[in-house]
Design a protein around this motif. Structure first.
Motif, PDB file in Angstrom:
ATOM      1  N   ALA A  12       0.698  -1.435   0.507  1.00 17.52           N
ATOM      2  CA  ALA A  12      -0.175  -0.053  -0.242  1.00 17.52           C
ATOM      3  C   ALA A  12       0.481   1.363  -0.080  1.00 17.52           C
ATOM      4  CB  ALA A  12      -0.858  -0.134   1.513  1.00 17.52           C
ATOM      5  N   VAL A  13       0.524   1.699  -0.875  1.00 18.51           N
ATOM      6  CA  VAL A  13       1.148   3.771  -0.843  1.00 18.51           C
ATOM      7  C   VAL A  13       0.990   4.441   0.382  1.00 18.51           C
ATOM      8  CG1 VAL A  13       1.769   5.539  -1.877  1.00 18.51           C
ATOM      9  CG2 VAL A  13       1.334   3.493  -3.285  1.00 18.51           C
ATOM     10  N   MET A  14       2.120   4.688   0.807  1.00 13.21           N
ATOM     11  CA  MET A  14       1.956   5.674   2.465  1.00 13.21           C
ATOM     12  C   MET A  14       2.153   7.008   1.877  1.00 13.21           C
ATOM     13  SD  MET A  14       4.417   3.126   5.305  1.00 13.21           S
ATOM     14  CE  MET A  14       3.805   4.326   6.206  1.00 13.21           C
ATOM     15  N   LEU A  15       3.011   6.910   0.925  1.00 12.81           N
ATOM     16  CA  LEU A  15       3.366   8.547   0.624  1.00 12.81           C
ATOM     17  C   LEU A  15       3.633   8.933  -0.904  1.00 12.81           C
ATOM     18  CD1 LEU A  15       4.196  11.279   1.476  1.00 12.81           C
ATOM     19  CD2 LEU A  15       7.114  10.759   1.910  1.00 12.81           C
ATOM     20  N   SER A  16       3.194   9.058  -1.289  1.00 12.23           N
ATOM     21  CA  SER A  16       3.893   9.818  -2.898  1.00 12.23           C
ATOM     22  C   SER A  16       4.070  11.793  -3.366  1.00 12.23           C
ATOM     23  CB  SER A  16       2.686   9.668  -3.400  1.00 12.23           C
ATOM     24  OG  SER A  16       2.901   9.925  -5.287  1.00 12.23           O
ATOM     25  N   VAL A  17       5.121  12.238  -2.967  1.00  7.76           N
ATOM     26  CA  VAL A  17       5.062  13.058  -3.647  1.00  7.76           C
ATOM     27  C   VAL A  17       6.121  14.066  -4.640  1.00  7.76           C
ATOM     28  CG1 VAL A  17       6.183  15.238  -2.112  1.00  7.76           C
ATOM     29  CG2 VAL A  17       5.471  12.925  -0.896  1.00  7.76           C
ATOM     30  N   SER A  18       5.623  14.787  -5.167  1.00  7.28           N
ATOM     31  CA  SER A  18       5.763  15.289  -6.681  1.00  7.28           C
ATOM     32  C   SER A  18       6.389  16.581  -6.544  1.00  7.28           C
ATOM     33  CB  SER A  18       5.148  14.701  -7.641  1.00  7.28           C
ATOM     34  OG  SER A  18       5.774  14.766  -9.192  1.00  7.28           O
ATOM     35  N   LYS A  19       7.898  16.888  -6.688  1.00  2.00           N
ATOM     36  CA  LYS A  19       8.502  18.096  -6.996  1.00  2.00           C
ATOM     37  C   LYS A  19       8.919  18.736  -8.349  1.00  2.00           C
ATOM     38  CE  LYS A  19       9.270  18.085  -1.890  1.00  2.00           C
ATOM     39  NZ  LYS A  19      10.777  17.731  -1.068  1.00  2.00           N
ATOM     40  N   GLU A  20       8.463  19.575  -8.646  1.00  2.00           N
ATOM     41  CA  GLU A  20       9.307  20.310  -9.952  1.00  2.00           C
ATOM     42  C   GLU A  20       9.646  21.808 -10.155  1.00  2.00           C
ATOM     43  OE1 GLU A  20       7.515  20.276 -14.425  1.00  2.00           O
ATOM     44  OE2 GLU A  20       6.242  19.611 -12.818  1.00  2.00           O
ATOM     45  N   VAL A  21      10.944  21.711  -9.967  1.00  2.00           N
ATOM     46  CA  VAL A  21      11.788  23.229 -10.270  1.00  2.00           C
ATOM     47  C   VAL A  21      11.040  23.812 -11.708  1.00  2.00           C
ATOM     48  CG1 VAL A  21      12.506  22.390  -8.612  1.00  2.00           C
ATOM     49  CG2 VAL A  21      13.370  22.469 -10.525  1.00  2.00           C
ATOM     50  N   PRO A  22      11.334  25.482 -11.810  1.00  2.00           N
ATOM     51  CA  PRO A  22      11.236  25.684 -13.465  1.00  2.00           C
ATOM     52  C   PRO A  22      12.148  25.233 -14.459  1.00  2.00           C
ATOM     53  CG  PRO A  22      10.775  27.512 -11.600  1.00  2.00           C
ATOM     54  CD  PRO A  22      11.080  26.874 -11.028  1.00  2.00           C
ATOM     55  N   TRP A  23      12.034  25.081 -14.841  1.00  2.00           N
ATOM     56  CA  TRP A  23      13.288  23.993 -16.426  1.00  2.00           C
ATOM     57  C   TRP A  23      12.662  24.540 -17.573  1.00  2.00           C
ATOM     58  CZ3 TRP A  23      11.676  20.223 -19.398  1.00  2.00           C
ATOM     59  CH2 TRP A  23      11.154  19.367 -19.488  1.00  2.00           C
ATOM     60  N   TYR A  24      13.318  24.302 -17.814  1.00  2.00           N
ATOM     61  CA  TYR A  24      12.959  24.773 -19.671  1.00  2.00           C
ATOM     62  C   TYR A  24      14.369  24.035 -20.946  1.00  2.00           C
ATOM     63  CZ  TYR A  24      18.089  26.290 -18.905  1.00  2.00           C
ATOM     64  OH  TYR A  24      19.502  26.881 -18.743  1.00  2.00           O
ATOM     65  N   LEU A  25      13.817  23.708 -22.213  1.00  2.00           N
ATOM     66  CA  LEU A  25      14.582  22.792 -23.203  1.00  2.00           C
ATOM     67  C   LEU A  25      15.184  24.173 -23.959  1.00  2.00           C
ATOM     68  CD1 LEU A  25      12.120  21.405 -24.899  1.00  2.00           C
ATOM     69  CD2 LEU A  25      13.791  20.130 -22.963  1.00  2.00           C
ATOM     70  N   ASP A  26      16.493  24.010 -24.273  1.00  2.00           N
ATOM     71  CA  ASP A  26      17.536  24.622 -25.041  1.00  2.00           C
ATOM     72  C   ASP A  26      18.033  23.308 -26.076  1.00  2.00           C
ATOM     73  OD1 ASP A  26      19.567  25.657 -25.926  1.00  2.00           O
ATOM     74  OD2 ASP A  26      20.043  26.625 -23.700  1.00  2.00           O
TER      75      ASP A  26
END
Length: 204
Positions: A28-42
Motif C-alpha cells: 500500500a502506498v503510504m507517501l507520494s510526493v512530486s516536486k518540480e522546479v522551473p526548467w527549460y529546453l535548450d
C-alpha cells in the motif's frame, strides 16, 4: 542525482491472511510526493520553458534510489499484526527524477508572455507529450493510434448502421403483422356477418 522533477514514494509491504488461510504478499502506498522546479529546453538556439510536464503523456522518470527498510520485530508489534491478520515486512522508498541534461521532446501549447519568454504547457484541447522519443517517432506512433481510432470509429459506425437497420426491420415486421391481423379480423367479421344474414333468411 540532480533533477528538475523529483518524485518520492513510500510503499508499505506486508503479508495478509486471506479467507483460505494462506498468506499473500501485498503493498500500500503510504507517501507520494512530486516536486518540480522551473526548467527549460535548450536546443542551442534558444530556451523554451516547460510547465506541468509531470502530467504529460510519455514522461519517463529515472530511478535515482530504491531502499527497502525492514520492519522491526517486537512481541507487541507481532501480536498486533497477528490479530489484524497482517505481517509487516517493511517500507520500500523510491526516488525517481528527470535528470538535467535529458534529451526530451515536448509537444503542447506554446505561449509567449509580455517579456518574450516562451513556454510550453498543456493545451485546453489536444495532445501534451513529454517523451525521450524524437518528434518523428512521436508522429509515427500518433499515426498508428490514428489508424486504430479510424478503424474503431468505422466499427462503431457499422454497429450503428446495424442497429438502425435492425430497428427498421423490426418496425417493418411489426407493421406487417398488424396488417395481417387486421386482414384476418376483417375476414372473420365478414364471415360472421354472412352467417348472421343466412340465419335471418332461414328464420323468415
Amino acid at each position: 542525482m540532480r533533477g528538475v522533477i523529483v518524485e518520492e514514494t513510500a510503499e508499505q509491504h506486508f503479508l495478509k491472511h486471506n479467507d483460505a488461510g494462506s498468506w499473500i504478499q501485498d503493498s500500500a502506498v503510504m507517501l507520494s510526493v512530486s516536486k518540480e522546479v522551473p526548467w527549460y529546453l535548450d536546443d542551442g538556439t534558444g530556451r523554451v520553458y516547460v510547465v506541468g510536464a509531470r502530467s504529460a503523456a510519455g514522461l519517463i522518470l529515472t530511478v535515482a534510489s530504491e531502499v527497502f527498510e525492514e520492519s522491526g520485530r517486537t512481541l507487541v508489534r507481532g501480536t498486533l499484526d497477528y490479530l489484524q491478520g497482517l505481517k509487516m515486512l517493511g517500507v520500500k522508498r523510491t526516488e525517481r527524477v528527470l535528470p538535467t541534461g535529458t534529451s526530451l521532446t515536448v509537444v503542447g501549447e506554446a505561449i509567449k508572455d509580455d517579456v518574450g519568454t516562451i513556454r510550453i504547457q498543456r493545451p485546453h484541447k489536444g495532445p501534451f507529450y513529454a517523451s525521450p522519443k524524437s518528434i518523428d517517432q512521436l508522429i509515427l506512433n500518433l499515426g498508428k493510434w490514428a489508424k486504430l481510432y479510424q478503424l474503431a470509429s468505422m466499427g462503431f459506425a457499422a454497429f450503428g448502421v446495424f442497429l438502425l437497420a435492425k430497428r427498421a426491420l423490426d418496425h417493418f415486421l411489426q407493421r406487417k403483422r398488424q396488417r395481417e391481423f387486421h386482414k384476418k379480423a376483417r375476414a372473420a367479421a365478414a364471415q360472421r356477418q354472412a352467417r348472421d344474414a343466412e340465419g335471418d333468411f332461414l328464420i323468415d
